[in-house]
Design a protein around this motif. Structure first.
Motif, PDB file in Angstrom:
ATOM      1  N   MET A 192     110.215  41.260 -17.777  1.00 30.00           N
ATOM      2  CA  MET A 192     108.900  41.905 -17.814  1.00 30.00           C
ATOM      3  C   MET A 192     108.872  43.200 -17.012  1.00 30.00           C
ATOM      4  O   MET A 192     108.030  44.059 -17.270  1.00 30.00           O
ATOM      5  N   TRP A 193     109.792  43.366 -16.053  1.00 26.24           N
ATOM      6  CA  TRP A 193     109.913  44.689 -15.426  1.00 26.24           C
ATOM      7  C   TRP A 193     110.481  45.669 -16.435  1.00 26.24           C
ATOM      8  O   TRP A 193     110.001  46.803 -16.561  1.00 26.24           O
ATOM      9  N   THR A 194     111.499  45.243 -17.182  1.00 28.30           N
ATOM     10  CA  THR A 194     112.115  46.124 -18.174  1.00 28.30           C
ATOM     11  C   THR A 194     111.088  46.527 -19.231  1.00 28.30           C
ATOM     12  O   THR A 194     111.016  47.701 -19.626  1.00 28.30           O
ATOM     13  N   LYS A 195     110.277  45.576 -19.674  1.00 27.16           N
ATOM     14  CA  LYS A 195     109.238  45.916 -20.641  1.00 27.16           C
ATOM     15  C   LYS A 195     108.233  46.877 -20.036  1.00 27.16           C
ATOM     16  O   LYS A 195     107.838  47.864 -20.673  1.00 27.16           O
ATOM     17  N   ALA A 196     107.792  46.605 -18.821  1.00 32.11           N
ATOM     18  CA  ALA A 196     106.818  47.493 -18.174  1.00 32.11           C
ATOM     19  C   ALA A 196     107.371  48.896 -18.021  1.00 32.11           C
ATOM     20  O   ALA A 196     106.665  49.893 -18.238  1.00 32.11           O
ATOM     21  N   ARG A 197     108.656  49.003 -17.673  1.00 33.36           N
ATOM     22  CA  ARG A 197     109.273  50.321 -17.514  1.00 33.36           C
ATOM     23  C   ARG A 197     109.293  51.072 -18.840  1.00 33.36           C
ATOM     24  O   ARG A 197     109.103  52.299 -18.878  1.00 33.36           O
ATOM     25  N   CYS A 198     109.513  50.361 -19.941  1.00 32.88           N
ATOM     26  CA  CYS A 198     109.471  50.981 -21.267  1.00 32.88           C
ATOM     27  C   CYS A 198     108.062  51.481 -21.592  1.00 32.88           C
ATOM     28  O   CYS A 198     107.876  52.616 -22.063  1.00 32.88           O
ATOM     29  N   VAL A 199     107.056  50.639 -21.347  1.00 34.10           N
ATOM     30  CA  VAL A 199     105.668  51.027 -21.641  1.00 34.10           C
ATOM     31  C   VAL A 199     105.264  52.212 -20.773  1.00 34.10           C
ATOM     32  O   VAL A 199     104.577  53.135 -21.238  1.00 34.10           O
ATOM     33  N   ALA A 200     105.706  52.211 -19.511  1.00 40.39           N
ATOM     34  CA  ALA A 200     105.397  53.340 -18.630  1.00 40.39           C
ATOM     35  C   ALA A 200     106.003  54.631 -19.175  1.00 40.39           C
ATOM     36  O   ALA A 200     105.408  55.712 -19.048  1.00 40.39           O
ATOM     37  N   SER A 201     107.179  54.541 -19.793  1.00 41.48           N
ATOM     38  CA  SER A 201     107.818  55.727 -20.363  1.00 41.48           C
ATOM     39  C   SER A 201     107.061  56.261 -21.575  1.00 41.48           C
ATOM     40  O   SER A 201     107.235  57.426 -21.948  1.00 41.48           O
ATOM     41  N   LEU A 202     106.242  55.411 -22.184  1.00 39.31           N
ATOM     42  CA  LEU A 202     105.441  55.821 -23.344  1.00 39.31           C
ATOM     43  C   LEU A 202     103.976  56.056 -22.964  1.00 39.31           C
ATOM     44  O   LEU A 202     103.132  56.229 -23.844  1.00 39.31           O
ATOM     45  N   GLU A 203     103.696  56.056 -21.671  1.00 43.77           N
ATOM     46  CA  GLU A 203     102.312  56.197 -21.205  1.00 43.77           C
ATOM     47  C   GLU A 203     101.702  57.498 -21.734  1.00 43.77           C
ATOM     48  O   GLU A 203     102.326  58.561 -21.701  1.00 43.77           O
ATOM     49  N   GLY A 204     100.475  57.373 -22.251  1.00 43.56           N
ATOM     50  CA  GLY A 204      99.782  58.519 -22.821  1.00 43.56           C
ATOM     51  C   GLY A 204     100.075  58.737 -24.285  1.00 43.56           C
ATOM     52  O   GLY A 204      99.423  59.567 -24.939  1.00 43.56           O
ATOM     53  N   ARG A 205     101.020  57.985 -24.839  1.00 38.56           N
ATOM     54  CA  ARG A 205     101.383  58.144 -26.244  1.00 38.56           C
ATOM     55  C   ARG A 205     101.057  56.916 -27.087  1.00 38.56           C
ATOM     56  O   ARG A 205     101.236  56.940 -28.313  1.00 38.56           O
TER      57      ARG A 205
END
Length: 252
Positions: A192-205
């Motif tokens: 779930m850290w790996t998933k969160a890091r992915c979502v953070a990389s797409l933040e705003g999109r």
């Protein structure tokens, strides 16, 4: 909680009879700030998409260590997670959390079950867990390595840092020695850290109403170096790869 989790090692259940667990949670700005820093999110009024998962973690553990949940927690593998929200949750609203378990079903390598966390009627997270009881075939899918768009250097302490903010202090995530006791060469990052890091990389999109679905593949040994890729195609398709795939996901 770790003691309660260890005591579930003696379970040999075949049926699912876990009762729902509910809680009301107020968001702590300090906790949110720490979580956002660990996972790479900016700090804003709207909560990060993955943040309610950690708010629901105590209730998830209460359900999974309680009577009626069929599997022992040691050895249970988190293989997938799907989050759907109809609107972003906000910092100032109290959150009504309910956790249930459903859909006990076969898997080629054992038995799987969904632990479902619902928050205030607008956010739902479905975590799929596998209890391995055999060595059946894997999916057999042919995976082509995507072109990376960013390189992540995952530090050795990310398991301890995420464990502290999420409450998930599973020994496999903390130290090389504790991970070796469970068969890993060294500690592994939380899925779930790996998933969160992915979502953070797409933040705003990502749209405000969105479903983000991931499958967890090979454990991500830490420290490590991985590539993140994201392609916009009827939403987003993204992945995290090292020597092989660690996570495959989509958002739409």
């Amino acid at each position: 909680m770790l003691v309660r989790a260890a005591l579930t090692s003696f379970r040999r259940g075949q049926t699912l009879a876990a009762q729902p667990v509910s809680a009301t949670v107020d968001v702590s700005l300090r906790h949110l700030t720490t979580y956002s820093s660990v996972c790479g999110f900016g700090l804003r009024d709207a909560l990060p998409l993955t943040y309610p998962h950690v708010l629901g973690f105590p209730s998830q553990m209460k359900l999974m260590t309680g009577a009626g949940f069929p599997f022992p927690l040691p050895g249970l593998v988190h293989i997938a997670n799907r989050i759907t929200q109809s609107r972003p949750l906000t910092l100032d609203e109290p959150l009504e959390i309910t956790v249930t378990a459903r859909d006990l079903r076969p898997h080629p390598q054992g038995t799987q079950v969904d632990v479902v966390t619902s928050v205030s009627g607008v956010w739902e997270g479905v975590s799929t867990y596998l209890r391995r009881t055999g060595s059946g075939p894997s999916s057999g899918e042919e995976l082509e390595r995507p072109v990376g768009s960013a390189v992540w250097r995952v530090p050795a302490d990310i398991g301890r840092r995420y464990g502290a903010v999420s409450g998930d202090r599973n020994p496999i995530h903390l130290y090389p020695l504790s991970a070796k006791l469970f068969g890993f060469k060294r500690a592994i990052a939380h899925g779930m850290w790996t998933k969160a890091r992915c979502v953070a990389s797409l933040e705003g999109r990502l749209p405000e109403a969105v479903t983000v679905d991931v499958k967890f593949k090979k454990p991500l040994l830490i420290p490590g170096r991985v590539e993140f890729s994201a392609v916009e195609k009827d939403g987003w398709e993204f992945a995290v790869w090292g020597k092989g795939p660690h996570l495959l996901g989509s958002a739409a």
